[in-house]
Design an enzyme around this catalytic site. Structure first.
Site, mmCIF file in Angstrom:
data_model
loop_
_atom_site.group_PDB
_atom_site.id
_atom_site.type_symbol
_atom_site.label_atom_id
_atom_site.label_comp_id
_atom_site.label_asym_id
_atom_site.label_seq_id
_atom_site.Cartn_x
_atom_site.Cartn_y
_atom_site.Cartn_z
ATOM 1 N N LYS A 14 0.972 -1.177 -0.036
ATOM 2 C CA LYS A 14 -0.391 0.129 -0.041
ATOM 3 C C LYS A 14 1.260 1.174 -0.064
ATOM 4 C CE LYS A 14 -4.055 -2.273 2.495
ATOM 5 N NZ LYS A 14 -5.009 -2.030 3.531
ATOM 6 N N ARG A 123 -1.223 -14.036 4.891
ATOM 7 C CA ARG A 123 -2.182 -13.493 5.715
ATOM 8 C C ARG A 123 -1.670 -13.530 7.198
ATOM 9 N NH1 ARG A 123 -6.318 -10.172 4.704
ATOM 10 N NH2 ARG A 123 -7.005 -9.787 6.361
ATOM 11 N N THR A 129 -5.060 -7.216 10.824
ATOM 12 C CA THR A 129 -5.712 -5.409 9.985
ATOM 13 C C THR A 129 -5.439 -4.317 11.211
ATOM 14 O OG1 THR A 129 -7.579 -6.914 8.804
ATOM 15 C CG2 THR A 129 -7.881 -4.503 8.835
ATOM 16 N N ARG A 140 2.952 -6.486 9.679
ATOM 17 C CA ARG A 140 2.138 -5.025 10.671
ATOM 18 C C ARG A 140 2.712 -4.487 11.400
ATOM 19 N NH1 ARG A 140 -3.687 -6.875 7.757
ATOM 20 N NH2 ARG A 140 -3.344 -4.884 5.462
ATOM 21 N N ASN A 160 -1.724 0.123 7.192
ATOM 22 C CA ASN A 160 -1.285 -0.920 7.128
ATOM 23 C C ASN A 160 -0.521 -1.595 6.648
ATOM 24 O OD1 ASN A 160 -3.177 -1.783 5.909
ATOM 25 N ND2 ASN A 160 -4.425 -2.611 7.352
ATOM 26 N N HIS A 163 -2.528 -5.062 1.965
ATOM 27 C CA HIS A 163 -3.349 -5.311 1.179
ATOM 28 C C HIS A 163 -2.736 -7.641 0.991
ATOM 29 C CE1 HIS A 163 -6.930 -7.287 -0.704
ATOM 30 N NE2 HIS A 163 -7.014 -7.781 -1.590
HETATM 31 P P1 GDP Z 1 -7.823 -6.064 5.586
HETATM 32 O O1 GDP Z 1 -7.992 -7.701 4.538
HETATM 33 O O2 GDP Z 1 -6.755 -7.062 6.868
HETATM 34 O O3 GDP Z 1 -6.562 -5.317 4.903
HETATM 35 O O4 GDP Z 1 -8.975 -5.570 5.887
HETATM 36 P P2 GDP Z 1 -10.635 -5.609 5.289
HETATM 37 O O5 GDP Z 1 -10.865 -6.519 4.378
HETATM 38 O O6 GDP Z 1 -11.106 -6.031 6.729
HETATM 39 O O7 GDP Z 1 -10.196 -3.859 5.405
HETATM 40 C C1 GDP Z 1 -9.657 -3.598 3.998
HETATM 41 C C2 GDP Z 1 -8.785 -2.031 4.409
HETATM 42 O O8 GDP Z 1 -9.737 -1.465 5.033
HETATM 43 C C3 GDP Z 1 -7.907 -2.157 6.098
HETATM 44 O O9 GDP Z 1 -6.382 -3.133 5.440
HETATM 45 C C4 GDP Z 1 -8.227 -1.271 6.275
HETATM 46 O O10 GDP Z 1 -6.675 -0.182 5.566
HETATM 47 C C5 GDP Z 1 -9.330 -0.020 6.131
HETATM 48 N N1 GDP Z 1 -10.136 -0.720 7.443
HETATM 49 C C6 GDP Z 1 -10.189 -2.274 7.884
HETATM 50 N N2 GDP Z 1 -11.287 -1.929 8.920
HETATM 51 C C7 GDP Z 1 -11.600 -0.014 9.627
HETATM 52 C C8 GDP Z 1 -11.815 0.036 10.306
HETATM 53 O O11 GDP Z 1 -12.673 -0.249 11.360
HETATM 54 N N3 GDP Z 1 -11.640 1.731 10.368
HETATM 55 C C9 GDP Z 1 -10.801 2.063 8.948
HETATM 56 N N4 GDP Z 1 -10.556 3.792 9.161
HETATM 57 N N5 GDP Z 1 -10.317 1.868 8.378
HETATM 58 C C10 GDP Z 1 -10.906 0.468 8.532
HETATM 59 MG MG MG Z 2 -9.046 -8.082 3.277
#
Ligand code: GDP
Ligand code: MG
Length: 192
Positions: A14, A123, A129, A140, A160, A163
């Site tokens: 990212k 992962r 996350t 992370r 973070n 992706h």
């Molecule tokens: P990932 O698969 O671990 O990247 O997480 P997700 O698929 O749930 O979310 C996608 C991306 O959205 C994350 O990597 C974060 O950058 C962002 N994100 C996820 N949850 C939150 C949240 O609760 N608040 C904010 N501000 N960003 C979030």
């Molecule tokens: Mg995701």
């Protein structure tokens, strides 16, 4: 069923990962684990490309909103005062928009990784996350400090570093979306 040795997953460094000079570190950890990089490219994404990368179905968006809401609850913040609503879907849409802005804010690097249980392994290398919850030893956990509470207050996505596809289905959809078949190389690592 696909052989676990040939599972593929999709990773993107990212903007914060690129701007902090962590692209090499991320690649290094993937390779040192024994996973094989079969495609790699840095590029500046357009808003529309990112908008189509993240799912548009309401279940996914509501899940994102729900995650955000649970952070407000945990830390005692009022979602109405902070965001003007406590509706999962509305909040999910806001977070999704923050995510799109973040992903086009600088170049990103797309990577296709192949190997035994590649999806779950990546992962695991990435970690939770929320960097504040990610274990030490994960990318992370070792290189970032952000949290949902902090990101939500600033109305931006959690920074973070990378992706990583969450399931084999997501991986195959994302690889098909971002790359043509000829972009993905076939070769054997010396240790295969
Ligand atoms: P990932 O698969 O671990 O990247 O997480 P997700 O698929 O749930 O979310 C996608 C991306 O959205 C994350 O990597 C974060 O950058 C962002 N994100 C996820 N949850 C939150 C949240 O609760 N608040 C904010 N501000 N960003 C979030
Ligand atoms: Mg995701």
């Amino acid at each position: 069923m696909q052989h676990p040795k040939h599972e593929r997953t999709y990773v993107m460094v990212k903007p914060d990962g690129v701007r902090r000079g962590l692209t090499g570190e991320i690649i290094k950890r993937i390779e040192q684990r024994g996973l094989k990089i079969v495609a790699l490219k840095m590029f500046q994404a357009k808003k529309e490309q990112i908008d189509n990368h993240y799912p548009k179905d309401e279940t996914w968006i509501a899940r994102l909103g729900k995650k955000t809401l649970s952070t407000y609850e945990k830390y005692g913040f009022d979602p109405i005062a902070e965001l003007g609503t406590k509706d999962e879907l509305t909040i999910g849409k806001m977070v999704r928009a923050w995510l799109v802005d973040y992903m086009v804010s600088a170049p990103i690097v797309k990577i296709v990784v192949e190997g035994v249980h590649a999806v779950d392994m990546i992962r695991k290398l990435a970690g939770n996350t929320q960097p504040s919850l990610a274990e030490m030893g994960t990318l992370r956990g070792d290189y970032s400090v952000d949290s949902a509470a902090s990101a939500n207050r600033d109305k931006r996505a959690i920074y973070n570093l990378l992706h990583a596809s969450e399931t084999a289905e997501e991986a195959s959809h994302e690889i098909g979306y971002w790359l043509s078949p000829e972009d993905v190389c076939e070769y054997k690592r010396m240790d295969e």
